[in-house]
Design an enzyme around this catalytic site. Structure first.
Site, PDB file in Angstrom:
ATOM      1  N   ARG A  29      30.764  42.611  46.760  1.00  0.00           N
ATOM      2  CA  ARG A  29      32.131  42.807  46.246  1.00  0.00           C
ATOM      3  C   ARG A  29      32.419  41.848  45.099  1.00  0.00           C
ATOM      4  O   ARG A  29      32.057  40.674  45.153  1.00  0.00           O
ATOM      5  CB  ARG A  29      33.152  42.604  47.367  1.00  0.00           C
ATOM      6  CG  ARG A  29      33.034  43.660  48.437  1.00  0.00           C
ATOM      7  CD  ARG A  29      34.167  43.668  49.423  1.00  0.00           C
ATOM      8  NE  ARG A  29      33.790  44.487  50.559  1.00  0.00           N
ATOM      9  CZ  ARG A  29      33.725  45.815  50.554  1.00  0.00           C
ATOM     10  NH1 ARG A  29      34.052  46.484  49.461  1.00  0.00           N
ATOM     11  NH2 ARG A  29      33.331  46.482  51.621  1.00  0.00           N
ATOM     12  N   ASN A  87      28.582  46.421  31.142  1.00  0.00           N
ATOM     13  CA  ASN A  87      28.996  45.803  29.887  1.00  0.00           C
ATOM     14  C   ASN A  87      27.813  45.087  29.244  1.00  0.00           C
ATOM     15  O   ASN A  87      26.974  44.518  29.954  1.00  0.00           O
ATOM     16  CB  ASN A  87      30.116  44.794  30.146  1.00  0.00           C
ATOM     17  CG  ASN A  87      31.341  45.457  30.743  1.00  0.00           C
ATOM     18  OD1 ASN A  87      31.677  46.575  30.392  1.00  0.00           O
ATOM     19  ND2 ASN A  87      32.008  44.770  31.670  1.00  0.00           N
ATOM     20  N   HIS A 100      24.469  44.023  35.597  1.00  0.00           N
ATOM     21  CA  HIS A 100      25.153  44.458  36.806  1.00  0.00           C
ATOM     22  C   HIS A 100      25.933  45.725  36.498  1.00  0.00           C
ATOM     23  O   HIS A 100      26.539  45.867  35.434  1.00  0.00           O
ATOM     24  CB  HIS A 100      26.083  43.378  37.346  1.00  0.00           C
ATOM     25  CG  HIS A 100      26.940  42.742  36.305  1.00  0.00           C
ATOM     26  ND1 HIS A 100      26.477  41.765  35.450  1.00  0.00           N
ATOM     27  CD2 HIS A 100      28.230  42.965  35.945  1.00  0.00           C
ATOM     28  CE1 HIS A 100      27.427  41.401  34.626  1.00  0.00           C
ATOM     29  NE2 HIS A 100      28.519  42.127  34.894  1.00  0.00           N
ATOM     30  N   HIS A 102      29.068  47.786  37.462  1.00  0.00           N
ATOM     31  CA  HIS A 102      30.350  47.764  38.163  1.00  0.00           C
ATOM     32  C   HIS A 102      30.565  49.136  38.788  1.00  0.00           C
ATOM     33  O   HIS A 102      30.342  50.166  38.140  1.00  0.00           O
ATOM     34  CB  HIS A 102      31.504  47.539  37.184  1.00  0.00           C
ATOM     35  CG  HIS A 102      31.545  46.203  36.544  1.00  0.00           C
ATOM     36  ND1 HIS A 102      32.376  45.197  36.980  1.00  0.00           N
ATOM     37  CD2 HIS A 102      30.879  45.700  35.478  1.00  0.00           C
ATOM     38  CE1 HIS A 102      32.223  44.130  36.206  1.00  0.00           C
ATOM     39  NE2 HIS A 102      31.324  44.415  35.281  1.00  0.00           N
TER      40      HIS A 102
HETATM   41  P1  AMP Z   1      31.072  41.285  33.369  1.00  0.00           P
HETATM   42  O1  AMP Z   1      32.347  40.741  32.748  1.00  0.00           O
HETATM   43  O2  AMP Z   1      30.812  42.734  33.114  1.00  0.00           O
HETATM   44  O3  AMP Z   1      29.894  40.409  33.018  1.00  0.00           O
HETATM   45  O4  AMP Z   1      31.287  41.201  34.931  1.00  0.00           O
HETATM   46  C1  AMP Z   1      31.082  40.030  35.661  1.00  0.00           C
HETATM   47  C2  AMP Z   1      31.807  40.216  36.967  1.00  0.00           C
HETATM   48  O5  AMP Z   1      31.337  39.237  37.874  1.00  0.00           O
HETATM   49  C3  AMP Z   1      33.322  40.069  36.869  1.00  0.00           C
HETATM   50  O6  AMP Z   1      33.953  41.277  37.290  1.00  0.00           O
HETATM   51  C4  AMP Z   1      33.606  38.895  37.797  1.00  0.00           C
HETATM   52  O7  AMP Z   1      34.812  39.053  38.515  1.00  0.00           O
HETATM   53  C5  AMP Z   1      32.405  38.919  38.721  1.00  0.00           C
HETATM   54  N1  AMP Z   1      32.096  37.652  39.358  1.00  0.00           N
HETATM   55  C6  AMP Z   1      32.043  36.421  38.777  1.00  0.00           C
HETATM   56  N2  AMP Z   1      31.728  35.488  39.694  1.00  0.00           N
HETATM   57  C7  AMP Z   1      31.570  36.145  40.869  1.00  0.00           C
HETATM   58  C8  AMP Z   1      31.242  35.741  42.198  1.00  0.00           C
HETATM   59  N3  AMP Z   1      31.002  34.466  42.509  1.00  0.00           N
HETATM   60  N4  AMP Z   1      31.166  36.692  43.173  1.00  0.00           N
HETATM   61  C9  AMP Z   1      31.412  37.985  42.881  1.00  0.00           C
HETATM   62  N5  AMP Z   1      31.719  38.438  41.638  1.00  0.00           N
HETATM   63  C10 AMP Z   1      31.795  37.530  40.653  1.00  0.00           C
END
Ligand code: AMP
Ligand code: ZN
Length: 114
Positions: A29, A87, A100, A102
């Site tokens: 999540r 992204n 990753h 989403h």
């Molecule tokens: P992006 O901006 O596409 O690189 O997405 C990175 C995502 O990682 C964001 O939606 C953050 O909320 C999520 N994120 C960052 N740190 C954590 C964490 N410790 N656990 C879960 N999700 C995270």
């Protein structure tokens, strides 16, 4: 030891809120959910951005999408629908440099995205 946040989740150094795992893929999540259901699906291999993909990664990308399909079924959103987004780099909004996918569900998604 890797400095990458998501590699730390794969190694167990940080415990994610896991929803799916197999030999190649981990899903957990998002810590800052943008929808009632917001999961990140990552490969266990460290790949920084979409630009770093090679031809041999094609099956791995397929496995990430198959994981999404399974997660959607388990979450009961397969029929109502969901969105997947990956992204890339600054203009794409990437903040964690381990690719990753989403997966967002549980609300109406807008188009175009912001
Ligand atoms: P992006 O901006 O596409 O690189 O997405 C990175 C995502 O990682 C964001 O939606 C953050 O909320 C999520 N994120 C960052 N740190 C954590 C964490 N410790 N656990 C879960 N999700 C995270
Ligand atoms: Zn990594």
């Amino acid at each position: 030891m890797s400095e990458c946040l998501f590699c730390k989740m794969i190694s167990g150094e940080i415990a994610p809120d896991k929803v799916y795992e197999d030999d190649d893929v981990l899903a957990f999540r998002d810590i800052s959910p943008q929808a009632p259901h917001h999961v990140l699906v990552i490969p266990k291999e460290h790949i920084s951005t979409l630009n770093d993909l090679d031809a041999w990664h094609a099956p791995l990308l397929g496995k990430m999408y198959l994981a999404v399909k399974e997660i959607a079924k388990q979450a009961g959103v397969a029929e109502s629908g969901y969105r997947t987004v990956m992204n890339c780099n600054q203009d794409g909004g990437q903040t964690v440099y381990h690719i990753h996918l989403h997966m967002l569900a549980g609300r109406d998604m807008q188009w175009p995205p912001g």
